[in-house]
Scaffold this active site. Structure first.
Site, PDB file in Angstrom:
ATOM      1  N   ALA A  21     -61.020 -58.695  62.913  1.00 17.78           N
ATOM      2  CA  ALA A  21     -61.066 -57.785  61.765  1.00 17.78           C
ATOM      3  C   ALA A  21     -61.652 -58.518  60.557  1.00 17.78           C
ATOM      4  O   ALA A  21     -61.602 -59.750  60.486  1.00 17.78           O
ATOM      5  CB  ALA A  21     -59.665 -57.299  61.447  1.00 17.78           C
ATOM      6  N   GLY A  61     -59.384 -58.906  66.799  1.00 16.98           N
ATOM      7  CA  GLY A  61     -59.796 -57.578  67.269  1.00 16.98           C
ATOM      8  C   GLY A  61     -60.930 -57.628  68.282  1.00 16.98           C
ATOM      9  O   GLY A  61     -61.039 -56.743  69.142  1.00 16.98           O
TER      10      GLY A  61
END
Ligand code: COA
Length: 260
Positions: free
Chosen positions: A65, A110
């Site tokens: 992220a 992520g």
């Protein structure tokens, strides 16, 4: 399709989605989340796209992220981002087509969670995979604690999660999380995807669903789902035709053998 932070192109019957913020190691921004979710939905709708391959531009898959965006977020915006990004992982698992992550360079946070939501992973020998959120005083927010433990086993997952260290492609292959290691990572991923894409779409969709059920539900429920699927596929024109073709081929061989 080219948008600001991803590109989507076709390679034969395979859709190829590229994360494209290479100067930021493809860190996942809020805009990127929306684009990825839309691209997965388009792939679902497009019957001519039979499989999906994911990769990152510039020699890295995705370094997680966007931490710089995190720094600007209120608690509410942070929660919104986590919920929004959560749709990616769910959509990859619900997509009724094979998904292969082709990992070069870093697949962190992520990025690794996206790869863990794919059906297969092909990695470059120098790839580095990990969930380093602990170094930020966080935990993964995209299913990493749950999918990693189920795919890797709880003890090995605990080590990666609690040290935050990066694992090599070979280490992850030894644990069964990486399917193949290849210098030509994308080429290998596309070849695998094409090999799968040749089979009937209904059978592939059921195989994906049942494979997920094998590690996400109980054995009884998975076995029931498998029996229902094989019986439903038996009734489809495609299934019946292939069974008849097999028998016809066998009979033809016998007839030709008798004549010879
Ligand atoms: N979010 C935002 N920007 C990121 C990023 C992320 N997750 N990961 C890398 N970047 C940016 C860097 O800030 C840098 O941008 P800049 O040139 O504007 O400073 C650029 O990408 C290149 O990264 P850099 O850190 O200079 O490369 P490196 O080779 O020295 O280190 C990493 C690579 C992956 C080890 C390092 O970038 C890193 O630890 N990233 C964060 C990984 C992470 O914690 N992910 C989980 C997030 S919850």
């Amino acid at each position: 399709m080219t948008t600001s932070s991803i590109t989507v192109e076709r390679r034969g019957t395979v859709a190829l989605l590229t994360f494209a913020r290479p100067d930021q190691l493809n860190a996942m921004s809020g805009a990127m989340v929306e684009e990825i979710v839309a691209a997965i939905a388009n792939t679902e709708r497009d019957d001519t796209a039979r499989a999906l391959v994911l990769r990152g531009a510039g020699g890295n898959f995705m370094a997680g992220a966007d931490i710089k965006a995190y720094a600007q977020q209120s608690a509410e915006a942070f929660r919104d981002f986590q919920e929004s990004a959560g749709r990616i992982y769910g959509a990859l698992e619900s997509l009724a087509k094979p998904v292969i992550a082709a990992i070069e360079g870093y697949a962190l946070g992520g990025g690794f969670e996206i790869a863990l939501s794919a059906d297969l992973i092909v990695a470059h020998p120098d790839a580095k995979l990990g969930l380093p959120e602990v170094k930020l005083g966080l935990v993964p927010g995209g299913g990493g604690t749950q999918r990693l433990a189920r795919k890797l086993g709880p003890n090995r997952a605990a080590e990666l999660l609690m040290t935050g260290r990066f694992a090599s492609a070979q280490e992850m292959a030894n644990c069964g999380v990486v399917n193949r290691i290849a210098e030509d990572t994308l080429g290998e991923a596309l070849a695998l995807a094409e090999q799968m894409a040749r089979h009937p779409a209904g059978a592939l969709a059921d195989l994906k669903r049942l494979n997920l059920a094998a590690w996400q539900t109980g054995l009884g429920a998975g076995l029931d789902a498998e029996r229902d699927a094989v019986c439903a596929l038996f009734l489809t024109g495609d299934g019946m035709q292939r069974i008849r073709d097999f028998v016809a081929r066998s009979e033809r061989k016998k007839t030709e053998g008798t004549k010879a």
